[in-house]
Design an enzyme around this catalytic site. Structure first.
Site, PDB file in Angstrom:
ATOM      1  N   GLU A   1      52.680  16.949  45.662  1.00 49.43           N
ATOM      2  CA  GLU A   1      52.530  15.535  46.024  1.00 49.43           C
ATOM      3  C   GLU A   1      53.868  14.803  45.969  1.00 49.43           C
ATOM      4  OE1 GLU A   1      48.930  16.389  43.257  1.00 49.43           O
ATOM      5  OE2 GLU A   1      50.872  17.303  43.724  1.00 49.43           O
TER       6      GLU A   1
ATOM      7  N   LEU B   1      56.436  50.376  40.304  1.00 51.46           N
ATOM      8  CA  LEU B   1      55.512  49.237  40.167  1.00 51.46           C
ATOM      9  C   LEU B   1      56.207  47.906  40.448  1.00 51.46           C
ATOM     10  CD1 LEU B   1      53.553  50.329  36.954  1.00 51.46           C
ATOM     11  CD2 LEU B   1      53.031  50.826  39.351  1.00 51.46           C
TER      12      LEU B   1
ATOM     13  N   THR C   1      37.952  53.087  34.861  1.00 52.78           N
ATOM     14  CA  THR C   1      36.628  53.265  34.271  1.00 52.78           C
ATOM     15  C   THR C   1      36.485  52.472  32.977  1.00 52.78           C
ATOM     16  OG1 THR C   1      36.531  55.483  35.241  1.00 52.78           O
ATOM     17  CG2 THR C   1      34.940  54.973  33.492  1.00 52.78           C
ATOM     18  N   SER C   2      37.501  52.507  32.136  1.00 52.27           N
ATOM     19  CA  SER C   2      37.444  51.798  30.850  1.00 52.27           C
ATOM     20  C   SER C   2      37.307  50.301  31.044  1.00 52.27           C
ATOM     21  CB  SER C   2      38.701  52.110  30.031  1.00 52.27           C
ATOM     22  OG  SER C   2      38.719  53.457  29.621  1.00 52.27           O
TER      23      SER C   2
END
Length: 361
Positions: free
Chosen positions: A56, A208, A301-302
């Site tokens: 703004e 990564l 999965t965990s």
């Protein structure tokens, strides 16, 4: 896209601006703003980075004196208290804005309707809820972080048509197309942190990082209950961005003895596994509002078993591997009606690959 009203059209333009800040403003939300006079946009901007002026303020500065008696469209309720920047409500009132259209109310207790009250008290007409769902979707990680004190958790992986994320040998580069790989890097740039398990880290030695798109590199997290992580991995030494090893007390001692070098995060054990909620709580205390999980299967999965996943993004490539590693392991699902399901599903193609995104119900 065609919009039903001019208000929706102008808010869509504010959203388009806001999207430019995605991945740069955390822990603040991405916000866009346009100023409209006599039916046309005369100024517009977005929040570029935490600590810098809000959308703004930037748009009002662009408009200058022309902002008097104009309409202001902003994706999130204007702030109303002093922080690293002055309150936007004060700037809006001072500029002589006639009407303010807001996408969604800010859930932050420091705002949460107070910004609207201040504007209305000053004689400004306010309308809320313009393209509300789209505005909330843009800042979903911020909303979860503010309302629960936890980061938004997204699982992403690429798989073959028969549901394999790697061959039996563990080889997985590359299942999906170059376009999907670029999309994966874009996802990384939109998240504060990225997480993989020790098996994935040791096998792939991944960086990564964001290399195929412009953006910030996320904080890298390696999850290992045992601490059996190779200390020579690139992500422990490249100094491109911060790396954290999240492990148990015993795992921490083992990694330190191996001369490993990175930030350490010690987690408690819960039912034989690392307490992943404790991980999320610790990450939130560091200001991390969004976490992207890229694998492997045990980690995925965990997180699902501990009911900590908000979203899933799965890329299916048109290949068949056969015997290999599944994206998700045993969830103890005995009947189909007990299966975990995705809702609010979006689907699209990336080259030859099919992308499906949804919330994990």
């Amino acid at each position: 896209m065609a919009y039903k009203t001019d208000n929706e059209n102008f808010m869509a333009q504010a959203l388009k601006l806001a999207a430019r800040g995605k991945g740069f403003t955390s822990p603040n939300p991405a916000v866009g703003c346009v100023i409209v006079k006599n039916g046309r946009v005369i100024a517009g901007d977005y929040h570029h980075e935490a600590g810098l002026p809000h959308a703004e303020a930037l748009a009002l500065n662009q408009a200058g004196a022309a902002a008097k008696n104009a309409d202001l469209y902003v994706t999130l309720e204007p702030c109303c208290s002093y922080g690293r920047t002055p309150p936007c409500t004060e700037a809006i009132i001072k500029a002589g804005i006639k009407r303010v259209f807001i996408g969604t109310i800010d859930p932050n207790p420091a705002v949460n309707g107070r910004g609207i009250e201040i504007l209305v008290h000053a004689g400004i007409e306010v309308e809320t809820g313009v393209l509300r769902k789209r505005c909330e979707s843009l800042i979903r990680s911020y909303i979860k972080f503010i309302t629960t004190g936890l980061p938004l958790v997204t699982i992403k992986y690429a798989q073959s048509l028969d549901g394999r994320i790697a061959a039996k040998s563990g080889a997985s580069q590359w299942i999906s197309s170059p376009g999907s790989l670029k999309f994966a890097h874009q996802l990384r740039s939109w998240h504060d942190a990225i997480l993989v398990g020790a098996n994935t880290a040791n096998h792939d030695d991944p960086q990564l990082t964001v290399r195929l798109v412009k953006g910030n590199n996320p904080v890298r997290i390696v999850l290992s209950g045992s601490g059996l992580v190779e200390p020579g991995l690139k992500l422990f030494h490249d100094k491109v961005t911060k790396t954290i090893l999240a492990t148990s007390r015993k795992g921490r001692k083992l990694f330190e003895d191996s001369k490993g070098n990175c930030d350490m995060m010690t987690l408690p054990i819960k039912v034989g596994e690392l307490n992943l909620r404790a991980l999320l709580e610790k990450l939130a205390k560091r200001g991390i509002t969004s976490l992207l999980i890229e694998g492997g299967s045990g980690v995925i999965t965990s997180f699902i078993k501990q009911n900590l996943v908000d979203r899933m993004i799965i890329v299916s490539a048109p290949i068949i591997i056969g015997d290999g590693i599944s994206g998700v392991g045993d969830l103890k699902t005995k009947t189909i009606d007990k299966a975990r399901r995705l809702i609010n599903i979006e689907q699209r193609k990336i080259g030859p690959d099919c992308l499906i995104m949804g919330d994990l119900a």
